[in-house]
Design a protein around this motif. Structure first.
Motif, short mmCIF file in Angstrom:
data_model
loop_
_atom_site.label_atom_id
_atom_site.label_comp_id
_atom_site.label_asym_id
_atom_site.label_seq_id
_atom_site.Cartn_x
_atom_site.Cartn_y
_atom_site.Cartn_z
N GLY A 25 41.91 32.80 34.61
CA GLY A 25 42.48 31.51 34.23
C GLY A 25 43.91 31.55 33.75
O GLY A 25 44.47 30.53 33.34
N LEU A 103 40.94 33.11 42.86
CA LEU A 103 39.78 32.52 42.17
C LEU A 103 39.76 32.93 40.70
O LEU A 103 39.48 32.12 39.81
CB LEU A 103 38.49 32.96 42.86
CG LEU A 103 38.35 32.57 44.34
CD1 LEU A 103 37.09 33.21 44.95
CD2 LEU A 103 38.32 31.06 44.50
N TYR A 106 42.75 31.34 38.71
CA TYR A 106 42.61 29.90 38.41
C TYR A 106 41.22 29.57 37.89
O TYR A 106 40.81 28.41 37.86
CB TYR A 106 42.97 29.07 39.67
CG TYR A 106 44.38 29.35 40.11
CD1 TYR A 106 44.65 29.99 41.32
CD2 TYR A 106 45.46 29.06 39.27
CE1 TYR A 106 45.94 30.30 41.69
CE2 TYR A 106 46.76 29.38 39.63
CZ TYR A 106 47.00 30.00 40.84
OH TYR A 106 48.28 30.33 41.19
N GLN A 108 38.22 30.04 39.03
CA GLN A 108 37.28 29.42 39.98
C GLN A 108 36.17 30.40 40.37
O GLN A 108 36.35 31.62 40.31
CB GLN A 108 38.04 28.98 41.25
CG GLN A 108 39.08 27.90 40.96
CD GLN A 108 40.03 27.68 42.12
OE1 GLN A 108 40.35 28.63 42.87
NE2 GLN A 108 40.48 26.46 42.30
N ASN A 109 35.03 29.87 40.78
CA ASN A 109 33.86 30.70 41.08
C ASN A 109 34.05 31.49 42.38
O ASN A 109 34.82 31.12 43.25
CB ASN A 109 32.62 29.82 41.21
CG ASN A 109 32.18 29.31 39.84
OD1 ASN A 109 32.79 29.65 38.82
ND2 ASN A 109 31.14 28.50 39.81
N SER A 111 34.54 35.08 42.85
CA SER A 111 35.28 36.35 43.01
C SER A 111 34.40 37.52 42.61
O SER A 111 33.47 37.38 41.80
CB SER A 111 36.53 36.34 42.11
OG SER A 111 36.11 36.29 40.76
N SER A 196 37.91 28.10 49.08
CA SER A 196 39.36 28.35 49.11
C SER A 196 39.64 29.84 49.38
O SER A 196 40.63 30.20 49.99
CB SER A 196 39.98 27.96 47.76
OG SER A 196 39.36 28.74 46.72
N THR A 297 34.02 36.22 38.53
CA THR A 297 33.67 34.86 38.09
C THR A 297 32.30 34.55 38.70
O THR A 297 31.87 35.23 39.65
CB THR A 297 34.72 33.83 38.60
OG1 THR A 297 34.85 33.96 40.02
CG2 THR A 297 36.06 34.06 37.91
#
Ligand code: VTB
Length: 344
Positions: A25, A103, A106, A108-109, A111, A196, A297
């Protein structure tokens, strides 16, 4: 190989996951990747092996460590000459210390830290080209085919899974190159799950029941395709990959390369048929293939790293062609001796 390296490579991905998670993050993918690479390299160098990196962080002049052709492990040290040659475990290694750096950066789920190991020559040393991929569950192995259209494959998949086409969920990377593919899948009535980044996790998820992911379609990078194939081969799932050498197909990426230059590079690598479709057994052809991944993540297959005071908890997946097993490993890591807390 499994008894010697199994738990070791799980620790390799666990350490990489914990190290990169510390930057979750924060918005800097390079810091995330660097932390994972350093931790993975450090832990691999504690393993009694001579490991050759066949898929890693880039060419020797691009990456300080884990570069293609580099070696890791205790048996690469100067004094290794004195080791008993029968005890010398020489392996080929494919790593992605952080699959999905964006991921993590930022928050995000999806990784994870991944590694695949096989005897020398057991993993396809894919160039950093793109690859058209098709992953599907074991029940569809050999029935779906990269040569077929998405529509045909969805009809075949529905029959293999004994479900309607409308119930199928297909993961596709959210990229301009997939515009037509996405339209075709939706036109067939199936669900498109856009991601993504992180198509390794998506590919492997096809080989497990209950993930609600039935196929991965589209173009991602070839090194990640080999790593996916290593896991899927052990799970007897379906995976095919075809190298993409024409930058026009990818629309982005392969910057600076031309179609002619890419074809020349493939020829120099000894790849006679640039349009060849490889299956999992060809991309991960070794007699023994081991695969380990640790969630960084949260993802479909594994929880992400959880940090608590004095430690962390991880969930990893270890797959072995030797024991024909897939193990989910829940680990509590104690970073330091628990401080006695004075409650008075
Ligand atoms: C692909 C995919 C990877 O990066 O390589 C993607 O296979 C890069 O694709 O899982 P673009 O060049 O189109 O961005 C990942 O998503 C993460 O390494």
């Amino acid at each position: 190989m499994e008894s010697t390296l199994g738990l070791e490579i799980v620790e390799v991905v666990e350490q990489a996951a914990i190290a990169s998670y510390k930057w979750v993050g924060k918005g800097n993918k390079n810091t995330v990747d660097h932390a994972a690479v350093e931790a993975m390299c450090e832990r691999m160098n504690k393993i009694h092996m001579r490991g050759r990196i066949v898929i890693g962080e880039g060419e020797r002049n691009e990456a300080p460590t884990l570069y293609i052709g580099g070696e890791v492990g205790i048996c690469t040290r100067e004094n290794a000459k004195t080791f008993n040659p029968e005890k010398l475990l020489e392996v080929d290694i494919a790593v992605d210390p952080c699959e999905g750096t964006n991921l993590v950066a930022y928050g995000q789920n999806g990784s994870m830290a991944v590694i695949a190991v096989s005897e020398k020559g057991g993993l396809f040393a894919a160039p950093d080209f793109y690859m058209k991929k098709l992953a599907a569950p074991p029940v569809a192995k050999g029935h779906v085919d990269l040569n077929k259209s998405a529509t045909d494959n969805l009809n075949i998949l529905s029959k293999c899974l004994n479900c309607s086409v409308e119930e199928l969920v297909v993961v596709v990377m959210d990229r301009p190159r997939h515009e037509e593919l996405i339209q075709e899948i939706r036109h067939a009535g199936s669900c498109v799950q856009l991601i993504s980044d992180g198509d390794v996790s998506a590919a492997i998820s096809c080989a497990f029941q209950g993930t609600n992911i039935h196929a991965l379609m589209g173009i991602g990078l070839a090194p990640e395709g080999v790593i996916s194939a290593a896991a899927i081969r052990c799970l007897n799932g379906h995976f095919q990959g075809q190298l993409i050498y024409d930058p026009a197909i990818v629309k982005i990426g392969l910057t600076g390369e031309s179609k002619e230059g890419n074809l020349m590079r493939l020829k120099e690598m000894g790849i006679e048929d640039p349009d060849r479709i490889y299956d999992a057994d060809e991309l991960a052809c070794g007699e023994t293939v081991l695969f380990a991944a640790c969630g960084i993540t949260p993802g479909v297959l594994m929880k992400g790293v959880r940090i608590f005071q004095g430690g962390a908890r991880t969930q990893s997946l270890f797959i072995s062609s030797q024991s024909k097993t897939a193990r989910f490993i829940d680990t509590v890591h104690l970073f330091d001796t628990p401080k006695s807390i004075n409650l008075h």
